[in-house]
Design a protein around this motif. Structure first.
Motif, PDB file in Angstrom:
ATOM      1  N   MET A   1      -4.553  16.448 -39.340  1.00  0.00           N
ATOM      2  CA  MET A   1      -5.335  16.701 -38.133  1.00  0.00           C
ATOM      3  C   MET A   1      -4.948  15.697 -37.047  1.00  0.00           C
ATOM      4  O   MET A   1      -4.872  14.494 -37.300  1.00  0.00           O
ATOM      5  N   THR A   2      -4.683  16.177 -35.857  1.00  0.00           N
ATOM      6  CA  THR A   2      -4.324  15.300 -34.751  1.00  0.00           C
ATOM      7  C   THR A   2      -5.503  14.420 -34.352  1.00  0.00           C
ATOM      8  O   THR A   2      -6.618  14.907 -34.173  1.00  0.00           O
ATOM      9  N   THR A   3      -5.238  13.135 -34.227  1.00  0.00           N
ATOM     10  CA  THR A   3      -6.278  12.205 -33.806  1.00  0.00           C
ATOM     11  C   THR A   3      -6.657  12.481 -32.354  1.00  0.00           C
ATOM     12  O   THR A   3      -5.797  12.752 -31.513  1.00  0.00           O
ATOM     13  N   LYS A   4      -7.953  12.410 -32.070  1.00  0.00           N
ATOM     14  CA  LYS A   4      -8.448  12.646 -30.720  1.00  0.00           C
ATOM     15  C   LYS A   4      -9.247  11.421 -30.278  1.00  0.00           C
ATOM     16  O   LYS A   4     -10.313  11.133 -30.821  1.00  0.00           O
ATOM     17  N   ILE A   5      -8.706  10.706 -29.304  1.00  0.00           N
ATOM     18  CA  ILE A   5      -9.313   9.460 -28.843  1.00  0.00           C
ATOM     19  C   ILE A   5      -9.707   9.588 -27.380  1.00  0.00           C
ATOM     20  O   ILE A   5      -8.945  10.090 -26.548  1.00  0.00           O
ATOM     21  N   ILE A   6     -10.904   9.115 -27.084  1.00  0.00           N
ATOM     22  CA  ILE A   6     -11.401   9.058 -25.707  1.00  0.00           C
ATOM     23  C   ILE A   6     -11.592   7.599 -25.334  1.00  0.00           C
ATOM     24  O   ILE A   6     -12.213   6.836 -26.086  1.00  0.00           O
ATOM     25  N   HIS A   7     -11.037   7.215 -24.201  1.00  0.00           N
ATOM     26  CA  HIS A   7     -11.308   5.883 -23.658  1.00  0.00           C
ATOM     27  C   HIS A   7     -12.225   6.063 -22.454  1.00  0.00           C
ATOM     28  O   HIS A   7     -11.865   6.734 -21.486  1.00  0.00           O
TER      29      HIS A   7
END
Length: 352
Positions: free
Chosen positions: A1-7
């Motif tokens: 699963m592709t990592t999903k990061i929010i800054h």
């Protein structure tokens, strides 16, 4: 699963909180900081002030020369901490994998989130909307599969904007990225890179890796990886505290060793108190002394030391003063380095 990061990064946080709570401060050049008469510096400023070239860490007196109509308020850290807890509570509605970087900035991992059909973009938009609705503050966000790109992206459409870099655009985004925008590339490092003909990510990508490591060591490896779109760092929900320090900026410059000794005597109890509060069980591995001179250049001296010793700070001072060269001293700082090999990690200490 592709990592999903929010800054997520609040816009001009301290100034925005003050303007929210005091309507008379809205729409005017505003900064948070110390008095021009007490060697004060700015911690932040709003966008109206930035139009005049004002920036954080600028001496208040210099800022007022650039913008005589600048309003400077001292700020209220307890209030900012309190609002920060409200921001954190909002983040926790979406994920518990949060890495706070400061009171107004954090990484969020929303990989596998059940909200908005797993769309990190929609989650980021909803977080921003919720912050604005409930706290009357604006935030910008960057969305990407890796941390450093998410952080850079959050700054692209500031203020009150969002930028999304999906996985299939990482390579092209990094290739066109100016190296000065990469976290950790400061002014001096950027000059060195430019002298090698390296200006953008694509230049580093085409550069011989061994030569980059020879020139920049460990940082060269990190830079090479970033310019290849590699950042394997995970969201850290806890961290190891590496150091504890205290410092004092003087209203007027000091020059003599005796004046510095007196400053150490006054600072030392504060260092003891902060060390006890922050890391009571941590082992000390080094002590450090920082001096900032009247030309704003600074020097730091650090040596290994397994026990805290006030007298040792005076020895460090003697070494640091060899670099004074007649300059006045505007700041003295004391610090201790802590053993980061210990297994017990401390929670992020931003009063969240």
């Amino acid at each position: 699963m592709t990592t999903k990061i929010i800054h997520v990064d609040l816009d001009c946080y301290y100034a925005a909180v003050e303007a929210r709570d005091n309507p008379s401060l809205r729409g005017i050049p505003l900064a948070i900081g110390g008095s021009q008469y007490g060697r004060g510096v700015l911690s932040t400023c709003n966008y109206e002030a930035r139009k005049f070239g004002i920036r954080s860490a600028m001496p208040t007196g210099q800022a007022l020369k650039l913008c005589p109509n600048l309003t400077v308020v001292p700020g209220d850290m307890e209030k900012y901490k309190s609002v920060s807890k409200q921001i954190q509570a909002i983040f926790l509605r979406y994920t518990d994998v949060i890495e706070p970087l400061s009171l107004d900035e954090a990484y969020l991992d929303v990989t596998g989130s059940p909200y908005f059909n797993g769309s990190a973009t929609l989650i980021a938009q909803d977080i921003r909307k919720t912050i604005e609705t409930e706290l009357q503050l604006t935030a910008s966000a960057g969305v990407a599969p890796i941390k450093f790109v998410a952080k850079i992206a959050s700054d692209i459409n500031k203020p009150n904007g969002i930028c999304v870099i999906p996985p299939d655009q990482i390579e092209s985004f990094v290739e066109e990225l100016s190296l000065g925008k990469i976290p950790g590339v400061g002014k001096v490092t950027l000059e060195k890179l430019n002298k090698l003909g390296l200006y953008k990510g694509r230049d580093v990508k085409a550069y011989e890796q061994s030569l980059l490591l020879k020139q920049f060591g460990k940082f060269g490896q990190s830079l090479w990886e970033k310019c290849h779109g590699i950042d394997n760092r995970e969201i850290e929900t806890s961290r190891v505290r590496k150091s504890v320090g205290v410092e004092k900026t003087f209203n007027t410059d000091i020059f003599t060793q005796q004046e510095c000794h007196s400053a150490i005597e006054r600072l030392y109890p504060s260092l003891l108190s902060r060390l006890e509060k922050a890391s009571p069980e941590k082992k000390i591995i080094k002590q450090g002394m920082k001096l900032k001179f009247d030309d704003f250049k600074q020097t730091t001296v650090e040596h290994k030391k397994n026990t805290l010793d006030k007298v040792f700070f005076n020895e460090l001072l003697e070494e640091a003063l060899k670099r004074q060269k007649g300059r006045g001293i505007r700041l003295i700082g004391l610090s201790v380095g802590l053993d980061t090999e210990q297994k017990n990690k401390e929670q992020m200490s931003f009063d969240w």
